[in-house]
Enzyme design. Sequence first.
Site, mmCIF file in Angstrom:
data_model
loop_
_atom_site.group_PDB
_atom_site.id
_atom_site.type_symbol
_atom_site.label_atom_id
_atom_site.label_comp_id
_atom_site.label_asym_id
_atom_site.label_seq_id
_atom_site.Cartn_x
_atom_site.Cartn_y
_atom_site.Cartn_z
ATOM 1 C CG ASP A 11 -1.787 0.937 1.148
ATOM 2 O OD1 ASP A 11 -2.637 1.608 2.465
ATOM 3 O OD2 ASP A 11 -1.866 1.866 0.598
ATOM 4 C CG ASP A 106 -2.614 3.282 -2.990
ATOM 5 O OD1 ASP A 106 -3.341 2.699 -2.552
ATOM 6 O OD2 ASP A 106 -1.776 4.245 -1.477
ATOM 7 C CD GLU A 107 -5.197 -1.035 -0.327
ATOM 8 O OE1 GLU A 107 -6.322 -1.802 0.649
ATOM 9 O OE2 GLU A 107 -5.870 -0.430 -0.539
HETATM 10 P P1 TTP Z 1 -5.509 5.542 0.561
HETATM 11 O O1 TTP Z 1 -3.803 3.899 0.775
HETATM 12 O O2 TTP Z 1 -6.211 4.461 1.856
HETATM 13 O O3 TTP Z 1 -4.909 6.052 1.485
HETATM 14 P P2 TTP Z 1 -2.640 6.781 1.093
HETATM 15 O O4 TTP Z 1 -2.337 6.004 0.563
HETATM 16 O O5 TTP Z 1 -3.396 8.417 0.739
HETATM 17 O O6 TTP Z 1 -2.689 6.927 2.534
HETATM 18 P P3 TTP Z 1 -1.662 5.706 3.873
HETATM 19 O O7 TTP Z 1 -2.048 4.466 2.470
HETATM 20 O O8 TTP Z 1 -0.518 6.092 4.356
HETATM 21 O O9 TTP Z 1 -2.671 5.821 4.586
HETATM 22 O O10 TTP Z 1 -5.796 5.431 -0.530
HETATM 23 C C1 TTP Z 1 -4.999 5.677 -1.742
HETATM 24 C C2 TTP Z 1 -5.358 6.238 -2.627
HETATM 25 O O11 TTP Z 1 -6.980 7.132 -2.935
HETATM 26 C C3 TTP Z 1 -4.877 8.500 -1.315
HETATM 27 O O12 TTP Z 1 -4.088 8.581 -1.907
HETATM 28 C C4 TTP Z 1 -6.443 8.815 -2.411
HETATM 29 C C5 TTP Z 1 -7.667 8.174 -2.610
HETATM 30 N N1 TTP Z 1 -8.724 8.654 -1.895
HETATM 31 C C6 TTP Z 1 -9.038 9.408 -1.909
HETATM 32 O O13 TTP Z 1 -9.199 10.156 -2.899
HETATM 33 N N2 TTP Z 1 -10.504 9.301 -1.213
HETATM 34 C C7 TTP Z 1 -10.657 8.240 0.402
HETATM 35 O O14 TTP Z 1 -11.308 8.448 1.044
HETATM 36 C C8 TTP Z 1 -9.773 7.069 0.508
HETATM 37 C C9 TTP Z 1 -9.554 6.704 2.021
HETATM 38 C C10 TTP Z 1 -9.233 7.746 -0.676
HETATM 39 MG MG MG Z 2 -1.766 4.446 0.576
#
Ligand code: TTP
Ligand code: MG
Length: 365
Positions: A11, A106-107
Amino acid sequence: MEPVRKIIHIDMDAFYASVEIRDNPRLRGLPVIVGGDPHSRGVVSTCSYEARAYGVHSGMASSRAVRLCPQAIFLRPRFDAYQEASRIIHEIFHDYTDQVEPLSLDEAYLDVTENFHGIPYAMWIAREIKRRIQVETGGLTASAGISYNMFLAKIASDMRKPDGFFVIRPHQAEQFLEKLPVGKFYGIGRVTEAALLADGIKTGLDLKRLDRQELKRRFGKSGDYYYDLVRGIEYRQVNSHREPKSLGTECTFPEDITDLHKLKETLRMQSDEVAKDLERQGLAGRTVTIKVKYHDFKVVTRSHTFGNYTSSSSLISETACGLLPATEAGIIPIRLVGVTVSGFPQKKIPEIDVRQLEFDFGDDF
Ligand code: TTP
Ligand code: MG
């Protein structure tokens, strides 16, 4: 006995924000928020860890984020840049295995039990992937979680964020799960979490004390799943051909809407968009659902299920508009509407051979 699986969950850290900081290094070390307009009705997509220190998080109204962190730098999302970074990381994953299940840009989960290079330890692969992501994306970091099932790997990737690396070995799993807050269990959303907490069920250990029957009463068909899950057993498999369960779209209006014509017009455009999406993916569904969020953030959904599968824009549109009178549209001002099609044909899933996992396999990871 099947070999124990070696699962990696990757992630990216603060993904959108990290891409922005990479492309404008002067932002490094600052609270950066990516999202919609704070002066309108935008929400936070994500933010840098510096902004998180002020309590800002994904999904929060941008206007609130500004109040919590007035010095934050606000940026509009640049999806092309995120998609490009996503393409690079997914290419890296596929250098090791085809068993990749993407969850979002991203995951992803990777099953590296067997991998193209015959690398014996998942930990080696995860380290290499993290290093390559950093080099090949021009400095973005990812967190990796490693374990023997998907749920534990995902929990592990969250343990040491950002730039994290965490392994949950089989013999550590049960103890680990006993301490885990119930809200972190796969599939337990906010509503279920609140109900469990109200009954004093706070951790995995509390869940483990419930017998199968009680779990079935609370979770329905998923009761058996949770019975196994808290004991470190999960039969879900990395699925590289996963198809979506639903396709939909929604939008928040700049101002609350009461006018039925405008609402129907929006539903029609959304239905068109969903129909095109269905067509692109070769899908058709039986259920059309509309979602309505009133000005006070109360959300209702209304659905209609057909006998046959459809991807027809006009049928979806007619159905969506036909469902509107089943809400308080036209009476209560509405903030958001959305259309979703679900109920795609089920492919038969092969039965999994339910055998007891071999737990004690030392450090062979
Ligand atoms: P996440 O992997 O949930 O968050 P992140 O990568 O920003 O942070 P981390 O993993 O370090 O906690 O989500 C990935 C991307 O998806 C995030 O950068 C932006 C998008 N996203 C949204 O647009 N809305 C949301 O509610 C979430 C959770 C994510
Ligand atoms: Mg993330």
